[in-house]
Motif scaffolding. Structure first.
Motif, PDB file in Angstrom:
ATOM      1  N   GLY A  18     -86.146  10.353   6.292  1.00 28.22           N
ATOM      2  CA  GLY A  18     -85.794   9.328   7.267  1.00 28.22           C
ATOM      3  C   GLY A  18     -84.719   8.391   6.739  1.00 28.22           C
ATOM      4  N   TYR A  19     -84.850   7.980   5.482  1.00 25.46           N
ATOM      5  CA  TYR A  19     -83.852   7.097   4.875  1.00 25.46           C
ATOM      6  C   TYR A  19     -82.530   7.833   4.680  1.00 25.46           C
ATOM      7  N   ILE A  20     -82.612   9.107   4.292  1.00 21.70           N
ATOM      8  CA  ILE A  20     -81.388   9.903   4.113  1.00 21.70           C
ATOM      9  C   ILE A  20     -80.650  10.037   5.438  1.00 21.70           C
ATOM     10  N   TYR A  21     -81.398  10.355   6.495  1.00 26.97           N
ATOM     11  CA  TYR A  21     -80.773  10.519   7.805  1.00 26.97           C
ATOM     12  C   TYR A  21     -80.104   9.223   8.258  1.00 26.97           C
ATOM     13  N   LEU A  22     -80.848   8.123   8.239  1.00 32.62           N
ATOM     14  CA  LEU A  22     -80.289   6.853   8.703  1.00 32.62           C
ATOM     15  C   LEU A  22     -79.122   6.400   7.827  1.00 32.62           C
ATOM     16  N   GLY A  23     -79.242   6.616   6.520  1.00 31.96           N
ATOM     17  CA  GLY A  23     -78.159   6.228   5.616  1.00 31.96           C
ATOM     18  C   GLY A  23     -76.880   6.991   5.921  1.00 31.96           C
ATOM     19  N   ILE A  24     -77.005   8.320   6.046  1.00 33.92           N
ATOM     20  CA  ILE A  24     -75.830   9.150   6.341  1.00 33.92           C
ATOM     21  C   ILE A  24     -75.250   8.782   7.704  1.00 33.92           C
ATOM     22  N   PHE A  25     -76.118   8.643   8.691  1.00 36.97           N
ATOM     23  CA  PHE A  25     -75.665   8.347  10.053  1.00 36.97           C
ATOM     24  C   PHE A  25     -74.930   7.015  10.114  1.00 36.97           C
ATOM     25  N   LEU A  26     -75.505   5.971   9.544  1.00 40.15           N
ATOM     26  CA  LEU A  26     -74.917   4.637   9.658  1.00 40.15           C
ATOM     27  C   LEU A  26     -73.635   4.501   8.839  1.00 40.15           C
ATOM     28  N   VAL A  27     -73.628   5.057   7.634  1.00 42.64           N
ATOM     29  CA  VAL A  27     -72.418   4.990   6.807  1.00 42.64           C
ATOM     30  C   VAL A  27     -71.287   5.793   7.439  1.00 42.64           C
ATOM     31  N   PHE A  28     -71.611   7.008   7.869  1.00 37.81           N
ATOM     32  CA  PHE A  28     -70.581   7.860   8.478  1.00 37.81           C
ATOM     33  C   PHE A  28     -70.039   7.229   9.752  1.00 37.81           C
ATOM     34  N   SER A  29     -70.926   6.706  10.612  1.00 39.48           N
ATOM     35  CA  SER A  29     -70.472   6.117  11.869  1.00 39.48           C
ATOM     36  C   SER A  29     -69.628   4.870  11.625  1.00 39.48           C
ATOM     37  N   ALA A  30     -69.978   4.075  10.604  1.00 44.17           N
ATOM     38  CA  ALA A  30     -69.193   2.871  10.293  1.00 44.17           C
ATOM     39  C   ALA A  30     -67.793   3.234   9.819  1.00 44.17           C
ATOM     40  N   LEU A  31     -67.713   4.200   8.899  1.00 43.00           N
ATOM     41  CA  LEU A  31     -66.401   4.639   8.406  1.00 43.00           C
ATOM     42  C   LEU A  31     -65.598   5.284   9.528  1.00 43.00           C
ATOM     43  N   LEU A  32     -66.251   6.072  10.349  1.00 42.27           N
ATOM     44  CA  LEU A  32     -65.582   6.755  11.443  1.00 42.27           C
ATOM     45  C   LEU A  32     -65.024   5.743  12.447  1.00 42.27           C
ATOM     46  N   CYS A  33     -65.817   4.737  12.784  1.00 46.13           N
ATOM     47  CA  CYS A  33     -65.368   3.716  13.734  1.00 46.13           C
ATOM     48  C   CYS A  33     -64.178   2.945  13.171  1.00 46.13           C
ATOM     49  N   CYS A  34     -64.222   2.657  11.883  1.00 44.02           N
ATOM     50  CA  CYS A  34     -63.128   1.926  11.239  1.00 44.02           C
ATOM     51  C   CYS A  34     -61.828   2.725  11.290  1.00 44.02           C
ATOM     52  N   TYR A  35     -61.901   3.998  10.938  1.00 42.17           N
ATOM     53  CA  TYR A  35     -60.691   4.824  10.859  1.00 42.17           C
ATOM     54  C   TYR A  35     -60.141   5.191  12.233  1.00 42.17           C
ATOM     55  N   THR A  36     -61.036   5.359  13.233  1.00 42.12           N
ATOM     56  CA  THR A  36     -60.555   5.795  14.549  1.00 42.12           C
ATOM     57  C   THR A  36     -60.170   4.636  15.464  1.00 42.12           C
ATOM     58  N   THR A  37     -60.472   3.410  15.080  1.00 45.16           N
ATOM     59  CA  THR A  37     -60.122   2.262  15.925  1.00 45.16           C
ATOM     60  C   THR A  37     -59.242   1.255  15.180  1.00 45.16           C
ATOM     61  N   ILE A  38     -59.818   0.535  14.242  1.00 45.08           N
ATOM     62  CA  ILE A  38     -59.091  -0.557  13.585  1.00 45.08           C
ATOM     63  C   ILE A  38     -57.887  -0.039  12.809  1.00 45.08           C
ATOM     64  N   ILE A  39     -58.101   0.952  11.943  1.00 47.12           N
ATOM     65  CA  ILE A  39     -56.986   1.479  11.148  1.00 47.12           C
ATOM     66  C   ILE A  39     -55.990   2.213  12.041  1.00 47.12           C
ATOM     67  N   ALA A  40     -56.498   2.873  13.089  1.00 50.02           N
ATOM     68  CA  ALA A  40     -55.611   3.573  14.013  1.00 50.02           C
ATOM     69  C   ALA A  40     -54.879   2.630  14.955  1.00 50.02           C
ATOM     70  N   GLY A  41     -55.304   1.365  14.989  1.00 51.44           N
ATOM     71  CA  GLY A  41     -54.642   0.382  15.831  1.00 51.44           C
ATOM     72  C   GLY A  41     -54.909   0.546  17.314  1.00 51.44           C
ATOM     73  N   THR A  42     -56.156   0.822  17.669  1.00 47.43           N
ATOM     74  CA  THR A  42     -56.505   1.012  19.075  1.00 47.43           C
ATOM     75  C   THR A  42     -57.940   0.556  19.327  1.00 47.43           C
ATOM     76  N   TYR A  43     -58.199   0.198  20.586  1.00 46.33           N
ATOM     77  CA  TYR A  43     -59.563  -0.112  21.005  1.00 46.33           C
ATOM     78  C   TYR A  43     -60.250   1.114  21.618  1.00 46.33           C
ATOM     79  N   ASN A  44     -59.533   2.193  21.766  1.00 48.18           N
ATOM     80  CA  ASN A  44     -60.080   3.407  22.378  1.00 48.18           C
ATOM     81  C   ASN A  44     -61.113   4.047  21.446  1.00 48.18           C
ATOM     82  N   THR A  45     -62.342   4.206  21.937  1.00 44.30           N
ATOM     83  CA  THR A  45     -63.438   4.737  21.106  1.00 44.30           C
ATOM     84  C   THR A  45     -63.727   6.213  21.373  1.00 44.30           C
TER      85      THR A  45
END
Length: 256
Positions: A18-45
């Motif tokens: 359970g901890y492995i799943y949540l850890g992987i999910f939350l870390v991956f989603s946070a990095l993914l959101c950062c790279y696909t929105t803020i670093i990419a310069g867009t609000y499109n999700t």
């Protein structure tokens, strides 16, 4: 059912899965959101949710591989079958435990959108940011989140059925990864064209079947902020069918 549900949900955190799943999910989603929105310069999700769905190929099997396969490994399946609980209650208890953890992870990941709204408010106040739109589209985010949960519910039902059919967790994980990957990426074949721009798959019937089987083909309307009743029915039907098959498997084992 509720006793099975509580037992299964607590077992996710007694064991590290359970901890492995949540850890992987939350870390991956946070990095993914950062790279696909803020670093990419867009609000499109849209890219964020698309890549998150692709990640389900690995994440969903982590939740479902142990549901029934572990019972066989620990030799507790017969105890489960003879327990004073219906087969339907047993299957639904295990399924809803996995679904609860999945939905919890999705809801926790919503904190990834907070920086987008903070930046949007600052931009409206005159601060110069490089993002191309003045704020994220809440309707698209909510629609995508709903589609994500519906899709996850269907894939978890598929993983539950596969876990019930296999003898160990590794087999359940590998087969579930293969099935989910096929259902996610199958629609790619419908987008392939030859040099003249014609679809590589010439048969409309085959393209129709591929489009029907693909779980991504019904995600598009939700990602645009449009509630699609047909897609809702598709995901609900897929969930029902595989849970029903799982129940039938264990009814046969109990009385067979």
């Amino acid at each position: 059912m509720f006793a099975i549900y509580r037992k299964e949900l607590s077992s996710y955190f007694i064991n590290p899965i359970g901890y492995i799943y949540l850890g992987i999910f939350l870390v991956f989603s946070a990095l993914l959101c950062c790279y696909t929105t803020i670093i990419a310069g867009t609000y499109n999700t849209s890219q964020y949710f698309f890549y998150l769905i692709i990640a389900f190929v690995i994440l969903i099997p982590l939740l479902t591989m142990r549901l029934f396969a572990e019972e066989k490994k620990m030799r507790t399946e017969q105890m489960l079958l003879t327990a004073p609980v219906t087969i339907t209650g047993m299957v639904l208890g295990k399924y809803f435990a996995a679904l609860t953890l999945f939905v919890g992870g999705v809801l926790l990941s919503c904190i990834n959108f907070i920086p987008l709204y903070v930046i949007a408010n600052a931009e409206r106040g005159g601060t110069d940011y490089s993002l191309t739109h003045i704020g994220p589209v809440t309707g698209q985010i909510v629609g995508s989140l709903l589609a994500l949960i519906l899709l996850g519910a269907a894939l978890i039902a598929i993983g539950t059925f596969i876990s019930a059919m296999t003898e160990n967790q590794l087999s359940a994980a590998v087969i579930t990864i293969g099935v989910i990957a096929a259902m996610v990426f199958l629609n790619v074949f419908n987008t392939l064209t030859d040099a003249s721009g014609q679809p590589i798959i010439g048969s409309y019937a085959i393209r129709f079947v591929i489009d029907w089987v693909s779980v991504l083909s019904r995600y598009t309307n939700f990602s645009a902020g449009v509630f699609d009743y047909a897609a809702l029915l598709y995901y609900a039907s897929l969930t029902f069918v595989f849970l029903f098959l799982t129940i039938r498997v264990y009814e046969k084992r109990r009385w067979g």
